[in-house]
Design a protein around this motif. Sequence first.
Motif, PDB file in Angstrom:
ATOM      1  N   TYR A  40     -61.130 -41.256  18.659  1.00 39.10           N
ATOM      2  CA  TYR A  40     -60.096 -40.967  19.658  1.00 39.10           C
ATOM      3  C   TYR A  40     -60.742 -41.050  21.030  1.00 39.10           C
ATOM      4  O   TYR A  40     -61.762 -40.417  21.283  1.00 39.10           O
ATOM      5  CB  TYR A  40     -59.525 -39.563  19.457  1.00 39.10           C
ATOM      6  CG  TYR A  40     -58.837 -39.364  18.131  1.00 39.10           C
ATOM      7  CD1 TYR A  40     -57.461 -39.539  17.998  1.00 39.10           C
ATOM      8  CD2 TYR A  40     -59.554 -38.988  17.004  1.00 39.10           C
ATOM      9  CE1 TYR A  40     -56.822 -39.347  16.785  1.00 39.10           C
ATOM     10  CE2 TYR A  40     -58.925 -38.795  15.781  1.00 39.10           C
ATOM     11  CZ  TYR A  40     -57.561 -38.977  15.672  1.00 39.10           C
ATOM     12  OH  TYR A  40     -56.935 -38.784  14.466  1.00 39.10           O
ATOM     13  N   ASP A  43     -57.517 -40.106  26.944  1.00 41.26           N
ATOM     14  CA  ASP A  43     -56.368 -40.826  27.497  1.00 41.26           C
ATOM     15  C   ASP A  43     -55.837 -40.023  28.682  1.00 41.26           C
ATOM     16  O   ASP A  43     -55.002 -39.144  28.521  1.00 41.26           O
ATOM     17  CB  ASP A  43     -55.290 -40.999  26.423  1.00 41.26           C
ATOM     18  CG  ASP A  43     -54.184 -41.938  26.839  1.00 41.26           C
ATOM     19  OD1 ASP A  43     -54.037 -42.195  28.054  1.00 41.26           O
ATOM     20  OD2 ASP A  43     -53.474 -42.422  25.946  1.00 41.26           O
ATOM     21  N   GLN A  44     -56.329 -40.343  29.865  1.00 38.82           N
ATOM     22  CA  GLN A  44     -55.950 -39.593  31.067  1.00 38.82           C
ATOM     23  C   GLN A  44     -54.538 -39.928  31.547  1.00 38.82           C
ATOM     24  O   GLN A  44     -53.986 -39.218  32.371  1.00 38.82           O
ATOM     25  CB  GLN A  44     -56.957 -39.848  32.187  1.00 38.82           C
ATOM     26  CG  GLN A  44     -58.328 -39.313  31.847  1.00 38.82           C
ATOM     27  CD  GLN A  44     -59.356 -39.626  32.904  1.00 38.82           C
ATOM     28  OE1 GLN A  44     -59.343 -40.677  33.508  1.00 38.82           O
ATOM     29  NE2 GLN A  44     -60.263 -38.685  33.118  1.00 38.82           N
ATOM     30  N   ASP A  45     -53.951 -40.985  31.027  1.00 45.00           N
ATOM     31  CA  ASP A  45     -52.617 -41.393  31.444  1.00 45.00           C
ATOM     32  C   ASP A  45     -51.513 -40.870  30.538  1.00 45.00           C
ATOM     33  O   ASP A  45     -50.343 -41.165  30.754  1.00 45.00           O
ATOM     34  CB  ASP A  45     -52.531 -42.932  31.487  1.00 45.00           C
ATOM     35  CG  ASP A  45     -53.489 -43.524  32.500  1.00 45.00           C
ATOM     36  OD1 ASP A  45     -53.700 -42.904  33.557  1.00 45.00           O
ATOM     37  OD2 ASP A  45     -54.037 -44.613  32.224  1.00 45.00           O
ATOM     38  N   PHE A  46     -51.847 -40.110  29.522  1.00 47.10           N
ATOM     39  CA  PHE A  46     -50.857 -39.699  28.527  1.00 47.10           C
ATOM     40  C   PHE A  46     -49.845 -38.697  29.067  1.00 47.10           C
ATOM     41  O   PHE A  46     -48.693 -38.736  28.700  1.00 47.10           O
ATOM     42  CB  PHE A  46     -51.557 -39.121  27.288  1.00 47.10           C
ATOM     43  CG  PHE A  46     -50.639 -39.008  26.120  1.00 47.10           C
ATOM     44  CD1 PHE A  46     -50.439 -40.083  25.278  1.00 47.10           C
ATOM     45  CD2 PHE A  46     -49.942 -37.832  25.865  1.00 47.10           C
ATOM     46  CE1 PHE A  46     -49.573 -40.003  24.204  1.00 47.10           C
ATOM     47  CE2 PHE A  46     -49.077 -37.735  24.795  1.00 47.10           C
ATOM     48  CZ  PHE A  46     -48.903 -38.826  23.962  1.00 47.10           C
ATOM     49  N   ALA A 100     -53.196 -39.166  17.788  1.00 48.98           N
ATOM     50  CA  ALA A 100     -53.667 -38.363  18.918  1.00 48.98           C
ATOM     51  C   ALA A 100     -54.118 -36.974  18.486  1.00 48.98           C
ATOM     52  O   ALA A 100     -53.612 -36.425  17.506  1.00 48.98           O
ATOM     53  CB  ALA A 100     -52.551 -38.230  19.960  1.00 48.98           C
ATOM     54  N   ASN A 106     -57.445 -31.767  26.674  1.00 47.85           N
ATOM     55  CA  ASN A 106     -57.412 -33.197  26.997  1.00 47.85           C
ATOM     56  C   ASN A 106     -56.845 -33.964  25.810  1.00 47.85           C
ATOM     57  O   ASN A 106     -57.164 -33.663  24.654  1.00 47.85           O
ATOM     58  CB  ASN A 106     -58.827 -33.720  27.298  1.00 47.85           C
ATOM     59  CG  ASN A 106     -59.376 -33.137  28.570  1.00 47.85           C
ATOM     60  OD1 ASN A 106     -58.737 -33.139  29.607  1.00 47.85           O
ATOM     61  ND2 ASN A 106     -60.593 -32.640  28.500  1.00 47.85           N
ATOM     62  N   TYR A 108     -56.640 -37.112  23.466  1.00 50.40           N
ATOM     63  CA  TYR A 108     -57.454 -38.219  22.949  1.00 50.40           C
ATOM     64  C   TYR A 108     -56.568 -39.014  22.011  1.00 50.40           C
ATOM     65  O   TYR A 108     -55.933 -38.450  21.126  1.00 50.40           O
ATOM     66  CB  TYR A 108     -58.669 -37.685  22.192  1.00 50.40           C
ATOM     67  CG  TYR A 108     -59.715 -37.064  23.081  1.00 50.40           C
ATOM     68  CD1 TYR A 108     -60.834 -37.790  23.490  1.00 50.40           C
ATOM     69  CD2 TYR A 108     -59.582 -35.755  23.531  1.00 50.40           C
ATOM     70  CE1 TYR A 108     -61.798 -37.223  24.306  1.00 50.40           C
ATOM     71  CE2 TYR A 108     -60.537 -35.183  24.356  1.00 50.40           C
ATOM     72  CZ  TYR A 108     -61.639 -35.911  24.742  1.00 50.40           C
ATOM     73  OH  TYR A 108     -62.588 -35.352  25.562  1.00 50.40           O
ATOM     74  N   THR A 109     -56.507 -40.331  22.201  1.00 50.08           N
ATOM     75  CA  THR A 109     -55.660 -41.185  21.384  1.00 50.08           C
ATOM     76  C   THR A 109     -56.479 -42.301  20.745  1.00 50.08           C
ATOM     77  O   THR A 109     -57.526 -42.691  21.270  1.00 50.08           O
ATOM     78  CB  THR A 109     -54.517 -41.802  22.217  1.00 50.08           C
ATOM     79  OG1 THR A 109     -55.081 -42.565  23.294  1.00 50.08           O
ATOM     80  CG2 THR A 109     -53.589 -40.742  22.760  1.00 50.08           C
ATOM     81  N   THR A 110     -55.981 -42.796  19.609  1.00 50.49           N
ATOM     82  CA  THR A 110     -56.643 -43.922  18.953  1.00 50.49           C
ATOM     83  C   THR A 110     -56.112 -45.216  19.553  1.00 50.49           C
ATOM     84  O   THR A 110     -55.007 -45.275  20.084  1.00 50.49           O
ATOM     85  CB  THR A 110     -56.385 -43.933  17.433  1.00 50.49           C
ATOM     86  OG1 THR A 110     -54.991 -44.058  17.212  1.00 50.49           O
ATOM     87  CG2 THR A 110     -56.922 -42.693  16.772  1.00 50.49           C
ATOM     88  N   ARG A 111     -56.905 -46.230  19.438  1.00 50.05           N
ATOM     89  CA  ARG A 111     -56.497 -47.563  19.877  1.00 50.05           C
ATOM     90  C   ARG A 111     -56.249 -48.442  18.648  1.00 50.05           C
ATOM     91  O   ARG A 111     -56.088 -49.629  18.766  1.00 50.05           O
ATOM     92  CB  ARG A 111     -57.583 -48.205  20.757  1.00 50.05           C
ATOM     93  CG  ARG A 111     -57.920 -47.420  22.000  1.00 50.05           C
ATOM     94  CD  ARG A 111     -56.723 -47.367  22.943  1.00 50.05           C
ATOM     95  NE  ARG A 111     -57.083 -46.870  24.255  1.00 50.05           N
ATOM     96  CZ  ARG A 111     -56.907 -45.642  24.680  1.00 50.05           C
ATOM     97  NH1 ARG A 111     -56.409 -44.746  23.852  1.00 50.05           N
ATOM     98  NH2 ARG A 111     -57.220 -45.284  25.898  1.00 50.05           N
TER      99      ARG A 111
END
Length: 113
Positions: A40, A43-46, A100, A106, A108-111
């Motif tokens: 993960y 992801d600061q844009d989530f 996620a 904070n 955290y997401t998977t790509r």
Amino acid sequence: MRFLLLLSVMLVAGGCSKSPSEVQTKVEWADIVRWNGHNYLLDQDFGEARADEKLGEVSFSLVGSEEEDNPTYQLKDGEATFASTGSAIQSVAGIPVEKAVLVEDNMYTTREE
């Protein structure tokens, strides 16, 4: 005279070389948490997210450890690059854990698809 020339070359060459233990590698790590076989990425844009349940906690933080400058180090489940040891790893309300997690507030997401 040849002896002095040879000695000079050896001194210069010897002074320029470094043993493998003297060579230092600086590795720059992405902000990652590994959980349940997934990496993960921070992801600061989530945006805002609400924690659901505690899944576990960070068992090892890479940055600041002896492994920090090891470019071949592979994170294991429960480890993170920057998140502090002992930080809760939580699921996110309304989002599958495979997509996620929350750590230290904070997202955290998977790509992975």
